[in-house]
Enzyme design. Structure first.
Site, short mmCIF file in Angstrom:
data_model
loop_
_atom_site.label_atom_id
_atom_site.label_comp_id
_atom_site.label_asym_id
_atom_site.label_seq_id
_atom_site.Cartn_x
_atom_site.Cartn_y
_atom_site.Cartn_z
N HIS A 121 -1.45 7.14 -0.70
CA HIS A 121 -0.43 6.31 -0.07
C HIS A 121 0.00 5.14 -0.96
CE1 HIS A 121 -3.28 3.03 0.92
NE2 HIS A 121 -4.16 3.99 1.12
N ASP A 122 1.29 4.90 -0.95
CA ASP A 122 1.91 3.74 -1.60
C ASP A 122 1.78 3.74 -3.12
OD1 ASP A 122 2.77 2.00 0.85
OD2 ASP A 122 0.73 2.64 1.27
N GLY A 139 -4.95 4.74 -3.46
CA GLY A 139 -3.82 4.03 -2.89
C GLY A 139 -3.31 2.91 -3.77
#
Length: 262
Positions: A121-122, A139
């Site tokens: 994520h991200d 992440g």
């Protein structure tokens, strides 16, 4: 018309260009958008709020847009955005973002992403990168343009790898890697700068000389990081052709939050 295999399941709300090809047993969710010329292999699952650009080739068994592996995630409308002309090989997993951190996982253009790569994520992945088999990005990792990552590499959350850097096989990357540098090992160490990659990309002799000098300032002269950064910034006047490269290095050093590999 869009070429969708009879066994694929494509939600009626999904937006697929008329030139998209979808292989057998693929599953595509309602919030997915796919641009022209992209091919989606058999058994792929593409879900979440995922936007995929044009002329990508996604191989079988990849999972794109699944919810992030973050216990704080509670179903918020976050995104995965993938650019154009990427090759995404078998068993890759790209996750959605999480709220509070931008909420978007982003992959640029013209990337060569090999089997079993995980992009959490991200993460922000630039363009023209090469990620070898089993590359794992935790992440919030950021990879600049033209980064090359060897197989079986793990990159710690929030780490940044600067443009044109190269990470060797099976390296554990726990600190930021400045642009142009070549690192490997566990523990990781800077071994030099990516001169072969720069030559292949058409860097002039003056620009390569500037990168070599920056490497010396940061790693070969026993300077503090602050002193090395000052010396790097002064190169713009000496080698104006390399001013953008110098500015990129200076900005990277100033913006590092995890500390740079030294």
């Amino acid at each position: 018309m869009t070429q969708v295999h009879s066994t694929a399941i494509v939600d009626p709300q999904a937006e697929l260009d008329s030139t998209v090809s979808v292989g057998a047993y693929a599953v595509i969710g309602p919030h997915v958008k796919v641009g022209g010329g992209t091919t989606i292999g058999p058994h792929c699952v593409i879900e979440g709020r995922t936007t995929i650009g044009s002329d990508n080739r996604i191989f079988q068994f990849s999972s794109l847009g699944a919810i992030p592996q973050d216990k704080k995630y509670a179903g918020e409308p976050t995104e995965l955005v993938i650019g154009d002309r990427n090759t995404i090989r078998e068993f890759c997993t790209f996750n959605l973002g999480v709220p509070g951190a931008g909420g978007v996982t982003r992959v640029g253009h013209d990337n060569w992403i090999m089997a079993y790569t995980h992009i959490a994520h991200d993460c922000l992945v630039g363009s023209h990168t090469t990620l070898a088999n089993n590359t794992t990005l935790a992440g919030h990792v950021e990879l600049g343009d033209w980064v090359t990552v060897g197989g079986l590499v793990g990159i710690h959350q929030f780490v940044k790898v600067g443009a044109h850097a190269m990470v060797g096989f099976a390296t554990a990357v726990s600190q930021d890697v400045p642009p142009f540098m070549l690192v490997d090992g566990n523990p990781m160490a800077v071994r030099g700068f990516n001169v072969v990659g720069l030559r292949r990309r058409g860097f002039s002799a003056a620009r390569i000389a500037a990168v070599k000098q920056m490497h010396r300032f940061i790693y070969r002269q026993g300077r503090t990081l602050e002193d090395a950064r000052g010396a790097v910034e002064a190169l713009s006047a000496e080698l104006p052709e390399a001013a953008p490269d110098v500015a990129m290095m200076s900005g990277f050093l100033a913006g590092s939050t995890r500390g740079i590999a030294r």
